[in-house]
Structures are given as structure tokens and as C-alpha cells.
Design an enzyme around this catalytic site. Structure first.
Site, PDB file in Angstrom:
ATOM      1  N   CYS A 118       0.826  -1.224   0.000  1.00  0.00           N
ATOM      2  CA  CYS A 118       0.000   0.000   0.000  1.00  0.00           C
ATOM      3  C   CYS A 118       0.850   1.261   0.000  1.00  0.00           C
ATOM      4  CB  CYS A 118      -0.956   0.012   1.181  1.00  0.00           C
ATOM      5  SG  CYS A 118      -2.139  -1.330   1.122  1.00  0.00           S
ATOM      6  N   HIS A 260      -3.926   7.248   2.490  1.00  0.00           N
ATOM      7  CA  HIS A 260      -4.213   5.917   1.955  1.00  0.00           C
ATOM      8  C   HIS A 260      -5.651   5.554   2.307  1.00  0.00           C
ATOM      9  CE1 HIS A 260      -4.024   1.824   0.869  1.00  0.00           C
ATOM     10  NE2 HIS A 260      -3.845   1.335   2.083  1.00  0.00           N
ATOM     11  N   ASN A 290      -9.966  -0.413  -0.712  1.00  0.00           N
ATOM     12  CA  ASN A 290      -8.511  -0.243  -0.599  1.00  0.00           C
ATOM     13  C   ASN A 290      -7.865  -0.783  -1.889  1.00  0.00           C
ATOM     14  OD1 ASN A 290      -5.788  -0.458  -0.030  1.00  0.00           O
ATOM     15  ND2 ASN A 290      -6.062  -1.361   1.997  1.00  0.00           N
TER      16      ASN A 290
END
Ligand code: ACO
Length: 333
Positions: A118, A260, A290
Site C-alpha cells: 500500500c 491511503h 482499498n
């Protein structure tokens, strides 16, 4: 510590590409012991995008890159370096970046992937920053691209509800300037002691592919969600404060945070601890979930498109991902 470089590194254009197929919470209710209400309340996610057959990190990444290049007014021949940030590469090798290069026809570029899950985009931006600010390259493409749907155990309600597919890209240009502008600084961190907290344990370099490993679902994501949640808030806040302090700036100077997009509760906790109103925090995880290393460039592109980010604004990127890896970046737009 403030670093002085001979050049600035500016983002000239942004782009994104999301697969067309939408998977809603209601769709997941049909196959999993879950509910739209649980997913929305615990994560903020309503739906996510799923790559179609034939779509991959390279095809989504190339489409996002084309949009970024066109908006930047930069010809593909000018690109000298392509960095693809992905934890879902098309194949083990060659790199996904080489497939993107082929797809774009970027014949004058060196191309490679980086793996920071990520956090990939912030790590990739940091590499691009060094090449541009030291004067080595003039034009660099950084792409975050993921097909997380291919790493999911679709029977595991604790993970598969969270993730989605997509890609985002930025075109960066070296510029001479008296005043610092563009990427002011990037700050990246890792803690390999927590490598098992978020992991796809089946590794082709560790053990050969086996039917046993497939049956044991070793090629799917495993995550300690609660532990990740806690460390995410702490580290994202720490990295953000370090980025500001490094540039002699304060929280009051910030215009927009692009965090994020992992969980709405993480985003709210980070905004709260940084004392930044949630209205100045870019959020699109309700629609995309996500998207791993693609999450920040997709959100950044949307914030530019919808007028949330304007020239002169101070923009903060902040992230935590598997590794563990985390970081922050500060940009004078
Ligand atoms: N639907 C219904 N119930 C569920 C679901 C679901 N989809 N998932 C879990 N539950 C249940 C659990 O089984 C548990 O039940 P129990 O109390 O009977 O045992 C209950 O809900 C609560 O579970 P928790 O794990 O405590 O739920 P929590 O509030 O912590 O939310 C979540 C879980 C959403 C995963 C959260 O911990 C989170 O977002 N963690 C961070 C994830 C993250 O940030 N990842 C970062 C990067 S990802 C990367 O780098 C690849």
C-alpha cells in the site's frame, strides 16, 4: 533535517483508471456471512471495482499513465523513467513496468517495479524525487497499479470486503527554481519485524508452487486487521508530522490530506490527531475500497479533478502498508 537539491520535482499531470465492474456490499452479502451495514460502519466502503479477464496491473497502469501524460502535455518519448508500484505484478518477471513501457511505446525510458504494497506510491514518488532533484532525469512517470481481487480469499469476510482494483499515475518534471515547489519532501519507513502482520505467505521464491499451498490458500492475503489498524494511525500521524517539521511548516499550513484509503475510521483518526477537518481530507474509499499502491494516486487524481487541490496548495500524502512500510510526502501544488 532539510535536504537541499539543485532542482525541484513537480507533478505536471495526474490520471487514473478503474475497471468497469462494480462489486457492491449487497453483492458480497449473497456469498458471505456479512452485511452492507457491517461493512459500511466498520470500514466506510460501499463498493469496489474488480478487474475483468484480460485486465491487469499493466493494462490499468498504462491507461492511467496515458491520461496523466495527456493532461501534462508530455509526449511519451520524453519519459526517461517508469516506476510501477505494485504488489500484484502481471507475472513474476519481467517487471510490470516493462509491460507498461511496451503498451505506451515509451522507448526512451528505463522501467522497473517497486514492492512496498500500500505504501508503494509514496516509496515510488520518493525514488522519482531523488532522480529529478539531483538532475539525473527530466521526466519520470510513477504509477500505482493493483489487481487486489486476484489475491483475495473470497470466503474470508475479514479481508475480501476491504480491497479493490485500479491504477493511478503522475507525470513528474524536473524544474529549476529559486523557491522549493512541487515535491517538498518524502519520508519512507519500514519495520520488517512486522512482516507477518499483512502477508501473502505463498512465495514462489521461498517454496515451489504446490497444489498443497493452493489448497491451504497460501497465495491469498492474510491480515491481523486490529493490529494493523492501531499501527496505521500511529505511524501515519508520525510520518505526517515529520514531513511538516522537515519543511518548517505546521498543520495550519496544510490545505488537503490525501491519505491511503484503507478504512474510514483510520482516515478519521488520522485527521483528528492532525487536527485537520475531515472536509479537507480526500476520501473515495466508499466507491473503490482499498486499492493498495494505487489508492493514493487514484485519490490524488480525483482531488485534482474535483477542484479540491489547486495551484499553491500544500498537500500531504500519508500511508501505511504491508512490510510494514509507511511514509508521508509533502507537495506544494
Ligand atoms: N462482516 C461481518 N462481520 C465481520 C466481518 C464482516 N465482513 N469481518 C469481521 N467480522 C466480525 C469478526 O469476526 C468479529 O466477530 P466476533 O466479535 O464474533 O469475533 C467482529 O466482526 C469484529 O471484528 P474485528 O476484527 O474486531 O473488527 P474491526 O472493527 O477491527 O474491523 C477491519 C476489521 C475492518 C479489518 C479493521 O480492523 C481494519 O480496517 N484494519 C486495518 C486494515 C488496514 O489498514 N490495512 C492496511 C493496509 S492493507 C495492505 O497494505 C495490503
Amino acid at each position: 533535517m532539510t535536504y537541499r537539491f539543485p532542482y525541484n520535482a513537480r507533478i505536471l499531470g495526474t490520471g487514473s483508471c478503474l475497471p468497469e465492474k462494480v462489486l457492491t456490499n449487497q453483492d458480497l452479502e449473497k456469498t458471505l456471512d456479512t452485511s452492507d451495514q457491517w461493512i459500511r460502519e466498520r470500514t466506510g466502503i460501499r463498493e469496489r471495482r474488480i478487474a475483468a479477464k484480460g485486465e491487469s496491473s499493466s493494462t490499468l497502469g498504462a491507461r492511467a499513465a496515458r491520461q496523466a501524460l495527456s493532461r501534462a502535455g508530455v509526449a511519451v518519448e520524453e519519459v526517461e523513467l517508469i516506476i510501477v508500484c505494485t504488489s500484484t505484478p502481471d507475472v513474476i518477471y519481467p517487471s510490470t513496468a516493462c509491460f507498461v513501457q511496451r503498451e505506451l511505446g515509451a522507448a526512451n525510458a528505463a522501467a522497473f517495479d517497486i514492492s512496498a504494497v500500500c505504501s508503494g506510491f509514496v516509496f515510488g514518488l520518493s525514488i522519482a524525487e531523488q532522480y529529478l532533484k539531483t538532475g539525473r532525469y527530466k521526466t519520470v512517470l510513477v504509477i500505482g497499479a493493483e489487481v487486489n481481487s486476484r489475491l483475495m480469499d473470497w470466503t474470508d469476510r475479514t479481508t475480501c470486503i476491504l480491497f479493490g482494483d485500479g491504477a493511478g499515475a503522475v507525470v513528474l518534471r524536473r524544474e529549476e527554481s529559486e523557491e522549493p515547489a512541487g515535491i517538498l519532501s518524502t519520508h519512507i519507513f519500514s519495520d520488517g519485524n512486522r512482516a507477518d502482520m499483512l502477508i501473502v505467505p505463498g512465495g514462489i521464491g521461498k517454496e515451489p508452487v504446490s497444489t498443497q499451498a493452493v489448497e491451504d490458500k497460501l497465495y491469498t492475503l492474510k491480515m491481523d486487521g486490529q493490529a494493523t489498524f492501531k499501527v496505521a494511525v500511529k505511524r501515519m500521524v508520525e510520518a505526517s508530522k515529520e514531513a511538516l517539521a522537515c519543511n518548517g511548516l505546521t498543520l495550519e499550513d496544510l490545505k488537503v490530506i490525501v491519505p491511503h484509503q484503507a478504512n474510514m475510521r483510520i482516515i478519521e483518526a488520522v485527521a483528528d490527531k492532525l487536527k485537520v477537518d475531515i472536509s479537507r481530507t480526500m476520501v473515495n474509499l466508499d466507491r473503490y475500497g482499498n486499492t493498495g499502491g494505487a489508492s493514493i494516486p487514484i485519490a490524488l487524481n480525483e482531488a485534482v479533478e474535483n477542484g479540491m487541490i489547486n495551484p499553491g496548495d500544500l498537500v500531504l500524502l500519508t500511508v501505511l502498508g504491508a512490510g510494514l512500510t509507511w511514509g508521508a510526502g509533502l507537495i506544494r501544488w
